[in-house]
Design a protein around this motif. Structure first.
Motif, short mmCIF file in Angstrom:
data_model
loop_
_atom_site.label_atom_id
_atom_site.label_comp_id
_atom_site.label_asym_id
_atom_site.label_seq_id
_atom_site.Cartn_x
_atom_site.Cartn_y
_atom_site.Cartn_z
N VAL A 67 -27.39 34.74 14.53
CA VAL A 67 -27.93 33.39 14.33
C VAL A 67 -28.19 33.08 12.86
CG1 VAL A 67 -28.94 33.33 16.63
CG2 VAL A 67 -30.29 34.22 14.72
N LYS A 68 -27.82 33.99 11.97
CA LYS A 68 -28.04 33.75 10.55
C LYS A 68 -26.70 33.72 9.82
CE LYS A 68 -32.65 35.84 10.34
NZ LYS A 68 -33.50 36.87 9.69
N PRO A 69 -26.53 32.81 8.87
CA PRO A 69 -25.28 32.74 8.11
C PRO A 69 -25.11 33.98 7.24
CG PRO A 69 -26.91 31.28 7.15
CD PRO A 69 -27.50 31.79 8.43
N ALA A 70 -23.91 34.51 7.21
CA ALA A 70 -23.60 35.67 6.39
C ALA A 70 -22.11 35.64 6.09
CB ALA A 70 -23.97 36.97 7.12
N PRO A 71 -21.69 36.26 5.01
CA PRO A 71 -20.27 36.22 4.64
C PRO A 71 -19.37 36.85 5.71
CG PRO A 71 -21.61 36.95 2.80
CD PRO A 71 -22.51 36.93 3.99
N HIS A 72 -18.19 36.32 5.80
CA HIS A 72 -17.16 36.86 6.69
C HIS A 72 -16.05 37.40 5.80
CE1 HIS A 72 -14.22 37.40 9.78
NE2 HIS A 72 -14.91 36.76 10.71
N ALA A 73 -16.07 38.71 5.56
CA ALA A 73 -15.13 39.31 4.61
C ALA A 73 -13.69 39.15 5.06
CB ALA A 73 -15.47 40.80 4.43
N GLY A 74 -13.46 39.26 6.36
CA GLY A 74 -12.09 39.13 6.84
C GLY A 74 -11.52 37.75 6.63
N MET A 75 -12.39 36.73 6.68
CA MET A 75 -11.95 35.36 6.49
C MET A 75 -11.98 34.96 5.02
SD MET A 75 -11.52 34.17 9.62
CE MET A 75 -11.69 32.43 9.41
#
Length: 680
Positions: free
Chosen positions: A490-498
């Protein structure tokens, strides 16, 4: 000679008394073992016959005692076994008769209740009758189990076992007679239950076995919907000044997204991403929402699907051409020359859908050459698609810079089409259809346009929710290191794969429940702006969001496993129907190989020691559609360049970039290959 019979924790033993005190005795058993026995546990002292003979005769005589007659003869109130022996046999009943009475009383608790060492009471007559009926029923059930087991051994499946087939195999009630019959038949025949049931005709269609098992586990109440009506959106929605178009497969009915491009040639282009808006009409905890939350996602498979929402509801909100459809739209104002995004606005509106483009009909004409001006573009929305393609390539390049390496798609996607007799495409497959498998290159221009547009919208909306303090459901990946999986939270965090700062799923609200939940939150942001956190359906730290994530993860994984399995079934059926005897493949590891032209990973004997990437030709030696096993053996090495078999390490952005209906539901964010390894 002095002998004694004593109670050893409910087991009666007899032996020679070696020593005797008021408190205890030392008794030597026939085995020669000497045991110390409390005096209170000694039930009978006798001088003849010897202990072994006494116990042998007592057991034989106990079997002759009529329990009904013994119950009649037994004294009222508490009594000892010797008392019953004198009443039943005669007043001078000896050690053998007394021991027999003891054994018989002890083994008939439904007639006589134990009241202490060697002491008993008559059970009430109604209790006796009830116990006798229960014993009779138990004997009847035992006889039925024996009869069913015999039928299974003889190669016939009893109807009750057939009806309980999937429960017996996958969620057994181990006290059920049907389950016990299968276990007993498997024990007698020394066969695995699955083999036994297959030989008995309980499983006559491997496809139906896989399908019915899935329904039993995931849809025990069936796949039908209750009578539901699609509510209309609340409030008046302005008509958007655009002509939008969608890009989907021809079989797609849940059209979630469409695109628009306005202002071409002006220097400033507005790129619109329009998402179907069931969230404008369906409210949390409404009847339609409860159905969606129970299913959580549409289930895709070749030739069929189980939708998350009833078809009438889908048709009310799907972005079908020729209609002004309610939508949540993100408008990206873009510099036409640099393709830089200057501004973003989200609007709730009605969007005119000018066309539903079908990529399986356009892939051969909407090519990179036509989109870049190297070839003539003779198809609808040519200029808009050309701009969208240029933007998509720019967006992809920027994401790859953040990722630190380019996204690679080393393997193709596959389309599955089932051909039914008479062309009937409206019925559920039964496994007998002819399957056609075609290959399609991943990252085709139309796929790239849609996937990058969805990544753009999902990333923007995720950041917008965070900026306004409104919780949402996010997907994140800490790094591209092996083993680092995509997580939902429920918290925003980086998406390394994207290669994005945050990422939500919000562009498929007709097909995934988390997208519908996120759409509700986005609608609140569009309506209330900075005060959206107070008006959104779900507040910060709302336990409902965590519950949705947990339920969705479990359901999505189960649906994905089934989709992998059913795709594998049809790939094996294709091999059978085409009478394929050999396949070219690339070695993965430990004897596993991946077919060059099919979505199949399987084990091939003789490939265990070959290095990864070695290209081989294998001979197919057997196919088992029930276990989904493909048996093969190395035929020859193919002497050319090694195959690239590295697993993909990126998410393609949205299921919109995937090709086949089955692939739509596969989440590549975890770095998993499109085709799963053979099931255990």
């Amino acid at each position: 000679m002095n002998y004694a019979l004593f109670d050893d924790a409910g087991k009666f033993l007899a032996g020679r008394v070696m020593s005797d005190t008021d408190a205890s005795l030392t008794i030597e058993l026939d085995s020669g073992k000497r045991v110390k026995v409390k005096a209170a546990h000694v039930l009978l002292r006798f001088g003849a016959p010897v202990p072994a003979q006494l116990m042998e005769r007592a057991h034989a005589l106990a079997g002759e005692i009529d329990l009904d007659l013994a119950w009649e003869f037994a004294p009222e109130g508490e009594f000892g076994f010797a008392d019953l022996a004198r009443e039943y046999f005669d007043a001078n009943a000896g050690a053998e008769q007394q021991a027999a009475a003891l054994l018989r009383l002890f083994d008939a608790p439904h007639y006589f209740r134990r009241a202490g060492k060697g002491r008993f009471r008559k059970a009430p007559q109604d209790v006796v009758q009830a116990a006798l009926l229960a014993i009779e029923r138990k004997q009847q059930v035992a006889a039925q189990i024996d009869a069913w087991a015999a039928e299974l051994q003889a190669g016939r499946c009893p109807a009750p076992v057939q009806e309980q087939l999937y429960r017996i195999l996958f969620k057994p009630d181990k006290n059920a007679p049907e389950y016990k019959a299968v276990v007993e038949a498997a024990r007698r025949s020394q066969r695995a239950p699955l083999d036994l049931l297959k030989a008995a005709g309980a499983i006559d269609s491997p496809y139906q076995f896989h399908w019915r098992r899935f329904l039993f586990e995931q849809f025990p109440r069936g796949t039908g919907f209750p009578a539901l009506s699609a509510p209309a959106p609340e409030g008046r929605l302005e008509l958007a000044p655009v002509q939008a178009f969608s890009i989907d497969d021809s079989l797609t009915t849940e059209i979630d997204d469409a695109l628009s491009v306005t202002g071409l040639g002006s220097g400033t282009v507005v790129f619109g991403v329009h998402i179907a808006a069931p969230g404008l009409a369906i409210t949390p905890d409404s009847p339609v929402d409860k159905v969606a939350r129970e299913r959580l996602s549409t289930v895709y498979m070749p030739g069929w699907k189980i939708t998350m929402l009833p078809d009438d509801v889908v048709q009310a909100y799907t972005l079908i051409e020729g209609r002004d459809c309610p939508a949540v739209s993100a408008y990206f104002t873009i510099d036409e020359s640099s393709l830089e995004v200057r501004e973003v606005q989200t609007r709730l509106e009605r969007v005119p859908i000018a066309a539903n483009l079908r990529h399986d009909q356009l892939d051969d004409v909407v090519t990179e050459a036509s989109l870049t001006g190297e070839a003539v573009a003779e198809y609808p929305f040519a200029a808009e698609l050309a701009f969208a393609f240029a933007l998509a390539r720019q967006l992809k390049a920027r994401r790859e810079q953040v990722r630190g390496k380019p996204e690679t798609f080393n393997r193709p996607d596959y389309n599955f089409r089932l051909q039914r007799p008479g062309g009937d495409s409206g019925r559920e497959p039964d496994g007998s259809e002819t399957v056609v498998i075609t290959e399609r290159r991943r990252g085709a221009p139309l796929d790239l346009i849609v996937s990058e547009a969805m990544i753009l919208a999902n990333s923007h909306w995720g950041g917008w929710l965070a900026e306004l303090g409104v919780p949402g459901i996010y997907r994140s990946q800490a790094s591209l290191a092996p083993g680092i999986k995509v997580r939902m939270g429920v918290k925003p965090a980086p998406h390394a794969g994207m290669g994005v700062a945050q990422y939500t799923w919000a562009t498929s609200p007709l097909r995934r429940y988390v997208d519908l939940v996120n759409q509700w939150q986005i609608i609140a942001c569009a309506r209330h702006g900075r005060t959206a956190a107070l008006a959104a359906p779900f507040r910060p730290r709302d336990a409902t969001l965590f519950s949705v994530i947990s339920s969705f993860d479990a359901a999505y994984a189960a649906y994905g496993d089934f989709q992998h399995g059913v795709e594998r079934y049809w790939a094996l059926r294709w091999l059978e129907q085409q009478a394929v005897a050999e396949l070219d493949a690339a070695v993965l590891k430990e004897g596993l190989v991946r077919a060059d032209s099919l979505p199949l990973v399987f084990r091939a004997l003789g490939c265990e020691s070959l290095p990864r990437g070695t290209r081989v030709r294998v001979r197919l030696t057997g196919i088992d559609l029930l276990t989904l096993d493909l048996h093969a053996a190395l035929l020859a090495r193919i002497e050319d360049q090694p195959s690239v078999v590295a697993a993909e390490d990126s998410e393609d952005g949205e299921d919109e970039q995937a090709v086949s209906p089955l692939a739509l539901a596969i989440d590549l964010a975890d770095g998993e290959p499109v085709t799963a390894a053979p099931p255990a």
